[in-house]
Design a protein around this motif. Sequence first.
Motif, PDB file in Angstrom:
ATOM      1  N   ALA A 123      14.822 -45.891 -15.129  1.00  0.00           N
ATOM      2  CA  ALA A 123      16.098 -46.152 -15.795  1.00  0.00           C
ATOM      3  C   ALA A 123      16.674 -44.871 -16.377  1.00  0.00           C
ATOM      4  N   THR A 124      16.060 -43.742 -16.053  1.00  0.00           N
ATOM      5  CA  THR A 124      16.457 -42.494 -16.717  1.00  0.00           C
ATOM      6  C   THR A 124      16.695 -41.371 -15.713  1.00  0.00           C
ATOM      7  N   ASP A 125      17.124 -41.679 -14.496  1.00  0.00           N
ATOM      8  CA  ASP A 125      17.348 -40.624 -13.529  1.00  0.00           C
ATOM      9  C   ASP A 125      18.700 -39.958 -13.769  1.00  0.00           C
ATOM     10  N   ALA A 126      19.064 -39.022 -12.887  1.00  0.00           N
ATOM     11  CA  ALA A 126      20.245 -38.187 -13.107  1.00  0.00           C
ATOM     12  C   ALA A 126      21.546 -38.987 -13.142  1.00  0.00           C
ATOM     13  N   ARG A 127      21.536 -40.200 -12.608  1.00  0.00           N
ATOM     14  CA  ARG A 127      22.759 -41.012 -12.652  1.00  0.00           C
ATOM     15  C   ARG A 127      23.182 -41.338 -14.079  1.00  0.00           C
ATOM     16  N   TRP A 128      22.244 -41.248 -15.010  1.00  0.00           N
ATOM     17  CA  TRP A 128      22.562 -41.533 -16.408  1.00  0.00           C
ATOM     18  C   TRP A 128      23.190 -40.347 -17.129  1.00  0.00           C
ATOM     19  N   LEU A 129      23.144 -39.166 -16.515  1.00  0.00           N
ATOM     20  CA  LEU A 129      23.601 -37.959 -17.204  1.00  0.00           C
ATOM     21  C   LEU A 129      25.033 -38.072 -17.730  1.00  0.00           C
TER      22      LEU A 129
END
Length: 277
Positions: free
Chosen positions: A7-13
């Motif tokens: 749930a914390t990959d780069a899409r969350w940036l």
Amino acid sequence: MPTRSRATDARWLPNYVKAFGPFGGVNLLRQVAALDRADAAEPAGVAVPGLGRVWLRGRQRDHAIFQQVWVKREYDLAAAAPRHWPLLWSAYEATVAAGRRPLIVDAGAHVGLSVLWWKRLFPRAHVVAVEPSSANLAVLRQNLTGLDDVTVLQAALAGTEGRLRLESASAEGSATRVAADGVGEEVPAVSMNRILSDAGPADLLLAKIDVEGGEAGIFAGPDLNWLDRARALAVETHDWLWPGRGTSRSLWAALAVRPFDVIASGENLLLFRTAEQ
């Protein structure tokens, strides 16, 4: 063996940067991603810009709730409901000016992340945090250390008083469910009217209810006087979790005869009392 999706990959940036700025957002995402990868059962501290240290467990995926509340900011009432927010803020200020206590009830308080949000938003409000899981409550108390005017109840919010049990023996994390025939720890079932009575003289500013399907009994009554006192609600419904059970039907029935506007914000419904028609 399939790997667990992160749930914390780069899409969350972009979400982190929007919430905490370029430097703060990148640094915070790195901390939360490391927590996620470590997959530890014990809570670890994460330094949140403007908030301080927040304690989260990787294995129980507390960071998913952190992202919902503090990164996506699904309880940001001013952003989600810009035309309703000034009226609620005016009601809060009027209550404080009159020497009364604004009251917020947070049912399904988990590890306290939403409580921290409400206290940041309404610093003079008294918050009653209701959470049935003792494992979650241990982390909640860490997160609320030093915070004034918060009452913590190990209980399950329900329509009627009694006793319930956690659905499973190892119930912890964000999806803690209770049932009459549960096999986990036993907790009191408390009604909203009991909470309001025990809180003493106070104006119910807001009730946040995220109880994994338990909203069916809460809004079925038998006594919904508390709903006539509430200025606003934030409710997560769970028809998606329990297909065919109609866990939200009692909510819609209760709203049909009361003057509330309904606005969707992420996983939640934000309900604002309006003038009687």
